[in-house]
Design a protein around this motif. Structure first.
Motif, PDB file in Angstrom:
ATOM      1  N   ASP A 286       0.835  -1.198   0.000  1.00  0.00           N
ATOM      2  CA  ASP A 286       0.000   0.000   0.000  1.00  0.00           C
ATOM      3  C   ASP A 286       0.873   1.253   0.000  1.00  0.00           C
ATOM      4  N   ASN A 287       1.916   1.222   0.794  1.00  0.00           N
ATOM      5  CA  ASN A 287       2.844   2.372   0.843  1.00  0.00           C
ATOM      6  C   ASN A 287       3.533   2.557  -0.517  1.00  0.00           C
ATOM      7  N   THR A 288       3.916   1.468  -1.151  1.00  0.00           N
ATOM      8  CA  THR A 288       4.578   1.542  -2.457  1.00  0.00           C
ATOM      9  C   THR A 288       3.630   2.128  -3.480  1.00  0.00           C
ATOM     10  N   GLU A 289       2.353   1.694  -3.416  1.00  0.00           N
ATOM     11  CA  GLU A 289       1.372   2.238  -4.364  1.00  0.00           C
ATOM     12  C   GLU A 289       1.209   3.737  -4.129  1.00  0.00           C
ATOM     13  N   ASP A 290       1.180   4.142  -2.872  1.00  0.00           N
ATOM     14  CA  ASP A 290       1.061   5.563  -2.564  1.00  0.00           C
ATOM     15  C   ASP A 290       2.275   6.330  -3.092  1.00  0.00           C
ATOM     16  N   ILE A 291       3.449   5.756  -2.912  1.00  0.00           N
ATOM     17  CA  ILE A 291       4.679   6.417  -3.384  1.00  0.00           C
ATOM     18  C   ILE A 291       4.667   6.512  -4.902  1.00  0.00           C
ATOM     19  N   ASN A 292       4.281   5.400  -5.565  1.00  0.00           N
ATOM     20  CA  ASN A 292       4.229   5.403  -7.035  1.00  0.00           C
ATOM     21  C   ASN A 292       3.228   6.432  -7.536  1.00  0.00           C
ATOM     22  N   THR A 293       2.088   6.525  -6.872  1.00  0.00           N
ATOM     23  CA  THR A 293       1.080   7.501  -7.263  1.00  0.00           C
ATOM     24  C   THR A 293       1.631   8.906  -7.090  1.00  0.00           C
ATOM     25  N   THR A 294       2.302   9.158  -5.976  1.00  0.00           N
ATOM     26  CA  THR A 294       2.880  10.479  -5.716  1.00  0.00           C
ATOM     27  C   THR A 294       3.952  10.820  -6.750  1.00  0.00           C
ATOM     28  N   VAL A 295       4.779   9.829  -7.058  1.00  0.00           N
ATOM     29  CA  VAL A 295       5.849  10.052  -8.054  1.00  0.00           C
ATOM     30  C   VAL A 295       5.231  10.348  -9.405  1.00  0.00           C
ATOM     31  N   ASN A 296       4.219   9.608  -9.792  1.00  0.00           N
ATOM     32  CA  ASN A 296       3.568   9.837 -11.087  1.00  0.00           C
ATOM     33  C   ASN A 296       2.937  11.229 -11.148  1.00  0.00           C
ATOM     34  N   GLU A 297       2.290  11.624 -10.056  1.00  0.00           N
ATOM     35  CA  GLU A 297       1.686  12.956 -10.024  1.00  0.00           C
ATOM     36  C   GLU A 297       2.766  14.035 -10.140  1.00  0.00           C
ATOM     37  N   PHE A 298       3.893  13.832  -9.448  1.00  0.00           N
ATOM     38  CA  PHE A 298       4.998  14.803  -9.498  1.00  0.00           C
ATOM     39  C   PHE A 298       5.577  14.886 -10.915  1.00  0.00           C
ATOM     40  N   GLU A 299       5.748  13.719 -11.564  1.00  0.00           N
ATOM     41  CA  GLU A 299       6.290  13.713 -12.928  1.00  0.00           C
ATOM     42  C   GLU A 299       5.343  14.437 -13.882  1.00  0.00           C
ATOM     43  N   GLN A 300       4.043  14.240 -13.700  1.00  0.00           N
ATOM     44  CA  GLN A 300       3.079  14.913 -14.564  1.00  0.00           C
ATOM     45  C   GLN A 300       3.144  16.426 -14.364  1.00  0.00           C
ATOM     46  N   GLU A 301       3.246  16.840 -13.119  1.00  0.00           N
ATOM     47  CA  GLU A 301       3.344  18.279 -12.841  1.00  0.00           C
ATOM     48  C   GLU A 301       4.631  18.850 -13.452  1.00  0.00           C
ATOM     49  N   THR A 302       5.737  18.116 -13.313  1.00  0.00           N
ATOM     50  CA  THR A 302       7.019  18.570 -13.861  1.00  0.00           C
ATOM     51  C   THR A 302       6.953  18.659 -15.385  1.00  0.00           C
ATOM     52  N   ASP A 303       6.340  17.644 -16.009  1.00  0.00           N
ATOM     53  CA  ASP A 303       6.201  17.661 -17.467  1.00  0.00           C
ATOM     54  C   ASP A 303       5.348  18.841 -17.925  1.00  0.00           C
ATOM     55  N   GLU A 304       4.299  19.132 -17.198  1.00  0.00           N
ATOM     56  CA  GLU A 304       3.443  20.263 -17.547  1.00  0.00           C
ATOM     57  C   GLU A 304       4.194  21.581 -17.413  1.00  0.00           C
ATOM     58  N   GLN A 305       4.981  21.699 -16.330  1.00  0.00           N
ATOM     59  CA  GLN A 305       5.772  22.925 -16.139  1.00  0.00           C
ATOM     60  C   GLN A 305       6.834  23.051 -17.233  1.00  0.00           C
ATOM     61  N   ALA A 306       7.468  21.923 -17.570  1.00  0.00           N
ATOM     62  CA  ALA A 306       8.489  21.942 -18.615  1.00  0.00           C
ATOM     63  C   ALA A 306       7.869  22.317 -19.957  1.00  0.00           C
TER      64      ALA A 306
ATOM     65  N   GLU B 229       5.248  24.155 -20.360  1.00  0.00           N
ATOM     66  CA  GLU B 229       4.928  25.580 -20.311  1.00  0.00           C
ATOM     67  C   GLU B 229       6.194  26.422 -20.503  1.00  0.00           C
ATOM     68  N   ASN B 230       7.318  26.013 -19.915  1.00  0.00           N
ATOM     69  CA  ASN B 230       8.569  26.784 -19.984  1.00  0.00           C
ATOM     70  C   ASN B 230       9.352  26.527 -21.272  1.00  0.00           C
ATOM     71  N   ALA B 231       9.156  25.415 -21.944  1.00  0.00           N
ATOM     72  CA  ALA B 231       9.900  25.089 -23.169  1.00  0.00           C
ATOM     73  C   ALA B 231       9.444  26.003 -24.300  1.00  0.00           C
ATOM     74  N   PRO B 232      10.425  26.494 -25.099  1.00  0.00           N
ATOM     75  CA  PRO B 232      10.039  27.364 -26.216  1.00  0.00           C
ATOM     76  C   PRO B 232       9.352  26.541 -27.306  1.00  0.00           C
ATOM     77  N   SER B 233       8.447  27.215 -27.973  1.00  0.00           N
ATOM     78  CA  SER B 233       7.737  26.540 -29.055  1.00  0.00           C
ATOM     79  C   SER B 233       8.683  26.420 -30.254  1.00  0.00           C
TER      80      SER B 233
END
Length: 190
Positions: free
Chosen positions: A16-36, A38-42
């Motif tokens: 259960d803890n691993t699933e929570d960690i994986n979910t948190t990591v996936n959410e963080f990666e998605q947020e980072t990708d979205e920020q990248a 937004e910041n990446a030039p077209s």
């Protein structure tokens, strides 16, 4: 509860803890990708920047070439203005000698020294011109050559061996570094 049950429970908690960690990591990666994203030039911005750099490089190169062209034109003009400097400098002493000869002729009573002085000046002038590569053309007694000589007239040859040869020379011909700069004007025996 036995040991196996405890172990299963522990594994379940860990999973259960691993699933929570994986979910948190996936959410963080998605947020980072979205920020990248937004910041990446077209791609358009990237191309505009590359075009700007290329234009800047082109303008600098063009300006550098234009400066080079102007500098070489100016250097050529300066070189053309000073082309005959060496010859003129070598002729200045001859000019000085002519001025001295003219002053001496005003008070001269005997012609022989004046004649000798003029001969010396002529020899000095010939020497200065020879240093620049000027050579006299020998024409008298040679066969007529239309490549080197210009026939002014024909006269009856004084002897048989002078037929078709140069009898007299009206103007000397000259070579400059083995190229004809003035054709000899000659009289040819017929």
């Amino acid at each position: 509860m036995n040991f196996n049950d405890m172990l299963k429970k522990k594994k379940k908690e860990d999973s259960d803890n691993t699933e929570d960690i994986n979910t948190t990591v996936n959410e963080f990666e998605q947020e980072t990708d979205e920020q990248a994203a937004e910041n990446a030039p077209s791609p358009v911005d990237t191309l505009k920047e590359e075009l700007s750099l290329a234009n800047d490089k082109y303008l600098r190169l063009y300006a550098e070439f234009d400066n080079f062209r102007r500098r070489t034109i100016k250097e050529r003009e300066d070189a053309r203005k000073m082309e005959g400097k060496d010859l003129i400098v070598s002729l200045l002493p001859v000019l000085d000698d002519f001025e001295r000869a003219l002053r001496a002729m005003e008070t001269a009573t005997d012609v022989a020294p004046v004649k000798e002085g003029v001969t010396l000046i002529q020899n000095k002038l010939k020497g200065a011109l020879n240093k620049t590569g000027l050579k006299e053309m020998e024409s008298i007694g040679t066969p007529f050559d239309p490549e080197l000589q210009e026939a002014i007239t024909n006269i009856p040859a004084p002897t048989e061996d002078l037929k078709g040869k140069v009898v007299d020379e009206m103007e000397k011909g000259y070579f400059l570094n083995d190229k004809v700069v003035r054709f000899a004007k000659v009289i040819v025996g017929a």
